[in-house]
Structures are given as structure tokens and as C-alpha cells.
Design a protein around this motif. Structure first.
Motif, PDB file in Angstrom:
ATOM      1  N   LEU A 333       1.298  -1.284   0.238  1.00 29.74           N
ATOM      2  CA  LEU A 333      -0.091   0.055  -0.112  1.00 29.74           C
ATOM      3  C   LEU A 333       0.863   1.218   0.427  1.00 29.74           C
ATOM      4  O   LEU A 333       0.326   2.453  -0.781  1.00 29.74           O
ATOM      5  CB  LEU A 333      -0.792   0.203   1.185  1.00 29.74           C
ATOM      6  N   ALA A 334       2.069   1.301   1.038  1.00 32.06           N
ATOM      7  CA  ALA A 334       2.862   2.731   0.703  1.00 32.06           C
ATOM      8  C   ALA A 334       3.579   2.498  -0.700  1.00 32.06           C
ATOM      9  O   ALA A 334       4.184   3.557  -1.102  1.00 32.06           O
ATOM     10  CB  ALA A 334       4.032   2.381   1.965  1.00 32.06           C
ATOM     11  N   ALA A 335       3.966   1.774  -0.793  1.00 29.21           N
ATOM     12  CA  ALA A 335       4.162   2.191  -3.464  1.00 29.21           C
ATOM     13  C   ALA A 335       3.207   2.527  -3.356  1.00 29.21           C
ATOM     14  O   ALA A 335       3.360   3.683  -4.667  1.00 29.21           O
ATOM     15  CB  ALA A 335       4.489   1.392  -3.573  1.00 29.21           C
ATOM     16  N   ALA A 336       1.978   1.953  -3.354  1.00 26.07           N
ATOM     17  CA  ALA A 336       0.540   2.782  -4.214  1.00 26.07           C
ATOM     18  C   ALA A 336       0.631   4.435  -3.538  1.00 26.07           C
ATOM     19  O   ALA A 336      -0.103   5.055  -4.910  1.00 26.07           O
ATOM     20  CB  ALA A 336      -0.724   2.358  -4.275  1.00 26.07           C
ATOM     21  N   TYR A 337       0.599   4.373  -2.707  1.00 29.07           N
ATOM     22  CA  TYR A 337       0.219   6.188  -2.286  1.00 29.07           C
ATOM     23  C   TYR A 337       2.185   7.383  -2.845  1.00 29.07           C
ATOM     24  O   TYR A 337       2.377   7.847  -3.749  1.00 29.07           O
ATOM     25  CB  TYR A 337       1.236   6.329  -0.815  1.00 29.07           C
ATOM     26  N   LEU A 338       2.919   6.225  -2.722  1.00 33.32           N
ATOM     27  CA  LEU A 338       4.373   7.164  -3.161  1.00 33.32           C
ATOM     28  C   LEU A 338       5.557   6.772  -3.556  1.00 33.32           C
ATOM     29  O   LEU A 338       5.947   7.023  -4.948  1.00 33.32           O
ATOM     30  CB  LEU A 338       5.622   6.808  -1.248  1.00 33.32           C
ATOM     31  N   ASP A 339       5.375   5.790  -4.571  1.00 34.00           N
ATOM     32  CA  ASP A 339       6.572   4.879  -5.899  1.00 34.00           C
ATOM     33  C   ASP A 339       4.977   3.957  -6.587  1.00 34.00           C
ATOM     34  O   ASP A 339       5.956   2.901  -6.805  1.00 34.00           O
ATOM     35  CB  ASP A 339       7.047   4.305  -5.033  1.00 34.00           C
ATOM     36  N   PRO A 340       4.281   4.698  -6.948  1.00 33.85           N
ATOM     37  CA  PRO A 340       3.033   3.476  -8.286  1.00 33.85           C
ATOM     38  C   PRO A 340       3.840   2.833  -8.681  1.00 33.85           C
ATOM     39  O   PRO A 340       4.757   3.590  -9.983  1.00 33.85           O
ATOM     40  CB  PRO A 340       2.057   4.118  -8.463  1.00 33.85           C
ATOM     41  N   VAL A 341       3.540   1.205  -9.087  1.00 29.90           N
ATOM     42  CA  VAL A 341       4.029   1.012 -10.123  1.00 29.90           C
ATOM     43  C   VAL A 341       3.171   1.239 -11.426  1.00 29.90           C
ATOM     44  O   VAL A 341       2.484   0.593 -11.660  1.00 29.90           O
ATOM     45  CB  VAL A 341       4.408  -0.741  -9.692  1.00 29.90           C
ATOM     46  N   PRO A 342       3.943   1.220 -12.066  1.00 29.68           N
ATOM     47  CA  PRO A 342       3.032   0.815 -13.272  1.00 29.68           C
ATOM     48  C   PRO A 342       2.401   0.310 -13.965  1.00 29.68           C
ATOM     49  O   PRO A 342       2.888  -0.682 -13.896  1.00 29.68           O
ATOM     50  CB  PRO A 342       3.931   1.671 -14.655  1.00 29.68           C
ATOM     51  N   GLY A 343       0.877   0.942 -14.055  1.00 32.26           N
ATOM     52  CA  GLY A 343      -0.587  -0.789 -14.324  1.00 32.26           C
ATOM     53  C   GLY A 343      -1.027  -1.804 -13.165  1.00 32.26           C
ATOM     54  O   GLY A 343      -1.480  -2.303 -13.415  1.00 32.26           O
ATOM     55  N   GLU A 344      -0.144  -1.202 -12.011  1.00 30.14           N
ATOM     56  CA  GLU A 344      -0.423  -2.366 -10.740  1.00 30.14           C
ATOM     57  C   GLU A 344      -1.235  -1.147  -9.729  1.00 30.14           C
ATOM     58  O   GLU A 344      -1.059   0.061  -9.394  1.00 30.14           O
ATOM     59  CB  GLU A 344       0.667  -2.168 -10.558  1.00 30.14           C
ATOM     60  N   VAL A 345      -1.942  -2.037  -9.537  1.00 25.78           N
ATOM     61  CA  VAL A 345      -3.594  -1.400  -8.762  1.00 25.78           C
ATOM     62  C   VAL A 345      -2.915  -2.511  -7.162  1.00 25.78           C
ATOM     63  O   VAL A 345      -3.471  -4.074  -7.441  1.00 25.78           O
ATOM     64  CB  VAL A 345      -4.732  -1.397  -9.191  1.00 25.78           C
ATOM     65  N   VAL A 346      -3.485  -2.113  -6.740  1.00 23.22           N
ATOM     66  CA  VAL A 346      -2.832  -3.179  -4.866  1.00 23.22           C
ATOM     67  C   VAL A 346      -4.239  -2.952  -4.705  1.00 23.22           C
ATOM     68  O   VAL A 346      -5.237  -1.891  -4.076  1.00 23.22           O
ATOM     69  CB  VAL A 346      -2.242  -1.636  -3.804  1.00 23.22           C
ATOM     70  N   ARG A 347      -4.687  -3.977  -4.301  1.00 21.35           N
ATOM     71  CA  ARG A 347      -6.176  -4.503  -3.054  1.00 21.35           C
ATOM     72  C   ARG A 347      -6.059  -5.621  -2.377  1.00 21.35           C
ATOM     73  O   ARG A 347      -4.910  -5.812  -2.489  1.00 21.35           O
ATOM     74  CB  ARG A 347      -7.491  -5.357  -4.466  1.00 21.35           C
ATOM     75  N   PRO A 348      -6.481  -5.119  -1.168  1.00 22.02           N
ATOM     76  CA  PRO A 348      -6.626  -6.672   0.089  1.00 22.02           C
ATOM     77  C   PRO A 348      -6.738  -7.648  -0.642  1.00 22.02           C
ATOM     78  O   PRO A 348      -7.477  -7.628  -1.567  1.00 22.02           O
ATOM     79  CB  PRO A 348      -7.933  -5.566   0.604  1.00 22.02           C
ATOM     80  N   ARG A 349      -5.619  -8.400   0.309  1.00 21.07           N
ATOM     81  CA  ARG A 349      -5.572  -9.770  -0.865  1.00 21.07           C
ATOM     82  C   ARG A 349      -6.674 -10.191  -0.252  1.00 21.07           C
ATOM     83  O   ARG A 349      -7.657 -10.431   0.153  1.00 21.07           O
ATOM     84  CB  ARG A 349      -4.618 -10.452   0.530  1.00 21.07           C
ATOM     85  N   PRO A 350      -6.631 -11.498  -1.407  1.00 21.40           N
ATOM     86  CA  PRO A 350      -7.898 -12.252  -0.806  1.00 21.40           C
ATOM     87  C   PRO A 350      -7.844 -13.097   0.362  1.00 21.40           C
ATOM     88  O   PRO A 350      -6.950 -14.040   0.404  1.00 21.40           O
ATOM     89  CB  PRO A 350      -7.296 -13.007  -2.188  1.00 21.40           C
TER      90      PRO A 350
END
Length: 430
Positions: A333-350
Motif C-alpha cells: 500500500l505504501a508504494a501505491a501512495y508514494l512509488d506506484p508501479v505502472p499498471g499495478e493496482v493494489v487491492r486487499p489480499r484475497p
């Protein structure tokens, strides 16, 4: 003045918190001494992140995520909420008091800039509780951006999203399913609406706990408007066609029109239970809306999904949703805020356990006992996770329940203020 019942409830809750404090102190004390701090990751570039509140669970949660990812967290708070749990967390490496933006927006900006300079802040992540403080924080974003990165939309976009009528226009402009919505500045405008076979909801354009009137009126006839409802150009209301169906809420973290973190939960009565669910139509709606308006920051939505599986967004809150706690098993989640990976969407884990607040669950216990539903309640309680308690960072739980809340209750009793319930997620009396 507070009613007698409010005073009795306040005194009873205060007594319960005092009686249970030794148990909480023992558990939290042992955990603090025995368990070491959680190991931290080493990010490609460690940042100093400023989180703008300390009294809410969502600010504590995000600070913990940034800290665990190897970043340095600086927390600030207005004086009224100086006893917020984040202040006492292992995640907060520095804490500062700042001016209340609802009272002095310029002083707030001045104080934030001083903190940014003193602490060497790289990124500001606004975490706000309500519109009365969210808009001033958004207005400050361009000034703060002269000193560091700010994860927020521009002030004009923030205002359009926050206002229910203008948000409906943005939905229509994006070509997405929408409900008939119009701004009402004169009660006579209701007569221009075709109510035949349809119900409408009349509500304020913005929600704030500081508002004097935030009723929601369901109407099947224009004559059903309450006679004491103050409607005028300086006090507009919003009329929206009522939709029937299942209610959901969604949180998105966005960067330049792209969602980098997303969660959706079924709505609950007091919004104090969160468990990620996949509703493809809501995801596609959110993705397309964020892209259409190139949104940035944290944007949350409330939806109603009918039997036809079409999602209708009834309002938008351009700020962090408490549903963010559903990411508790997501170290990305921290990377989704500060260092997002192109094309990646962080979701809660199954399979991630649902999240609750222990205080709210215990408050439901009398109803649970009356309904003879103790066994399913215990099952849900034990399989879920408390939103505040963390074995490796236990002090915030102790502070939230036995310092922050008692201070609020004592203040309400001393000032004779009325309150209806405890919002365990935001650390406030509503």
C-alpha cells in the motif's frame, strides 16, 4: 445544553473506560515490552511523509504502512485532537501541533510549511475528517507543493467532487450511469420535478458534522418538503432521484488519472465494518471516472447497485475513507501512495479478515443479546481484526480508548454538548 440522557450515557461510558483501563494497560504494556518493533523494509528511496491528522484510525493506519515500508512519518494535529493515538505510535517519528484550518486557513498553511521545512518533508498525504477542514487543506495544496510533493487534487476539482450536485455533473460528463440530480435554491423548484411514480431524496450539498441541519428527506411528492427546511441561494440543497439496491463504499488512491490502490466494501449502518468485496461494475465505474477527470489524491465514493447490476454513485468524498483499513494485509500500500508501479493496482489480499472497531462491537452487545445472536457475533469478532490494535504497536489502542475518548467525554460533559454516538473510526463524538 446536553440532555440528561446524554449526560448519563457519557458518564456510563466514561466509567466503563476507567474500569477496563487496567486490562488494556496490562495487555498493551506486555506487548510493548515483549514484542520488538516490526521489521521495516528498505524502499528504493526513503521519504519523510507528513500525515495531516493524528486522531483518526485511518491516519494511524497509513502512518503504520509508511513506517513499515521504511519511510519516516511526521504527524501533525490541531490542539483539540492533541491526544490522538498516532502521536503515541511507533510509526510517528515527530509530532507537531498546527492551527485548525476551519478557524484560520492562513495560519494552518503557515504552520504546515514550517513543519515541512523543519522536518525535511518530501510528501504530504492529507488525511482529513470532514469538509470543514478538507477544503482548506485542498486550498493549501498549491502552496505546499512549492516545498514538497502533495498527494491531492487541485482546489477547484476538490470542491466539484465534494459538492453532490456538481459531482453529479462530473458523472454525467464522464458518460457514466447517473441519477437525476439538481440543485434546489427555492422550495418552489420542487414543483418543476416530475414525481410521478418516483421517489427523490433531498439532502444538503455537503456533509459536515458542524452543520446545523443535515437531514436527508425522502419525498414522493413536492409538497412533502418539511416546512421548517431552510432553502435559499445561500443555503442550497440537492434533490436526487432515489435508487433502490445494495449499498457499497469504495476508496481509491489516484495518480494523474490512474487508480493505484482500490478497495470496495458493503456499506454498514455506522460504517464501522469493512471487508473487501469485488464488484466488477463498481471497479470499472471508478476506473473510468478517475481517468475521465485525471484525478489525483484519495477519492472515495458511495454507490447503490440495483438488481440490474448498474452502479449509481450517490456522492463523492475527496479524502481518505476509513475503508482503507481493509488493506491491513497489503504491504504494497505504501508504494501505491508514494512509488506506484505502472499498471499495478493494489487491492486487499484475497481472504483478508474483515476489520472492525472493538468499542463499536461491544456497544452492539446489548442488541446482540436481545436478538440471541451471541454465537455469530463472537464468530465475526474472533475471525475479524481490530482496526486500531497492533501487537507490535499497542500503545495507540490504549490511548484511543482510555485517553482520547475520555478527554472528549469530559469535555462534552463540561461544556454541556449533545452527542448521539461515538465514531470510533474518527475518534470523535457525533
Amino acid at each position: 445544553m446536553a440532555s440528561l440522557s446524554a449526560r448519563v450515557r457519557g458518564a456510563a461510558l466514561l466509567a466503563a473506560l476507567v474500569v477496563t483501563a487496567p486490562v488494556s494497560a496490562l495487555v498493551c504494556g506486555v506487548a510493548r515490552v515483549v514484542l520488538p518493533e516490526r521489521p521495516r523494509n528498505e524502499p528504493p528511496r526513503a521519504r519523510t511523509v507528513l500525515v495531516t491528522t493524528a486522531h483518526m484510525t485511518k491516519s494511524l493506519f497509513l502512518a503504520r504502512k509508511f513506517h513499515q515500508a521504511g519511510h519516516r512519518v511526521v504527524a501533525v494535529s490541531i490542539p483539540r485532537h492533541r491526544w490522538g493515538p498516532l502521536r503515541f505510535s511507533r510509526a510517528a517519528r515527530a509530532f507537531h501541533l498546527v492551527t485548525d484550518p476551519a478557524e484560520d486557513p492562513r495560519g494552518y498553511v503557515r504552520d504546515l510549511i514550517a513543519v515541512i521545512r523543519a522536518e525535511g518533508v518530501d510528501t504530504v498525504v492529507p488525511v482529513i475528517d470532514e469538509p470543514g477542514r478538507a477544503q482548506p487543506t485542498s486550498d493549501a495544496a498549491p502552496l505546499l507543493a512549492e516545498h514538497c510533493a502533495v498527494l491531492a487534487n487541485d482546489p477547484a476539482t476538490h470542491h466539484l467532487l465534494n459538492d453532490k450536485a456538481s459531482f453529479a455533473e462530473l458523472v454525467r460528463a464522464a458518460g457514466l450511469p447517473h441519477l437525476e440530480t439538481r440543485r434546489i435554491t427555492d422550495v418552489r423548484q420542487l414543483r418543476e420535478v416530475d414525481f410521478t411514480g418516483r421517489e427523490f431524496v433531498l439532502k444538503p450539498p455537503e456533509w459536515t458534522c458542524m452543520a446545523t441541519d443535515h437531514r436527508v428527506v425522502v419525498m414522493a411528492d413536492p409538497a412533502a418538503a418539511p416546512p421548517d427546511l431552510a432553502i435559499g441561494r445561500d443555503r442550497p440543497w440537492v434533490l436526487q432521484r432515489r435508487a433502490a439496491g445494495r449499498e457499497y463504499c469504495a476508496h481509491t488512491t489516484c495518480h494523474d488519472g490512474r487508480i493505484t490502490a482500490y478497495t470496495c466494501s458493503e456499506s454498514s449502518a455506522l460504517q464501522l465494518n469493512y471487508h473487501h468485496v469485488e464488484v466488477p461494475a463498481i471497479w470499472l465505474w471508478a476506473r473510468d471516472f478517475v481517468a475521465a477527470h485525471r484525478l489525483s489524491g484519495q477519492v472515495s465514493f458511495d454507490f447503490i447497485v440495483g438488481d440490474d447490476d448498474v452502479p449509481y454513485a450517490i456522492e463523492c468524498n475527496p479524502r481518505t475513507h476509513s475503508a482503507v483499513v481493509a488493506f491491513h494485509d497489503s504491504p504494497e500500500l505504501a508504494a501505491a501512495y508514494l512509488d506506484p508501479v505502472p499498471g499495478e493496482v493494489v487491492r486487499p489480499r484475497p481472504g483478508s479478515p474483515p476489520v472492525h472497531w472493538l468499542g463499536a462491537e461491544l456497544g452492539r452487545l446489548p442488541v446482540v443479546l436481545r436478538r440471541r445472536a451471541l454465537r455469530p457475533w463472537l464468530h465475526d469478532l474472533l475471525r475479524g481484526k481490530d482496526a486500531v490494535f497492533d501487537w507490535r504497536d499497542p500503545v495507540p489502542f490504549l490511548v484511543a480508548h482510555h485517553v482520547q475518548l475520555p478527554v472528549l467525554l469530559l469535555r462534552a460533559l463540561a461544556e454541556g454538548k449533545r452527542w448521539q454516538r461515538v465514531n470510533w473510526a474518527t475518534g470523535k463524538l457525533v
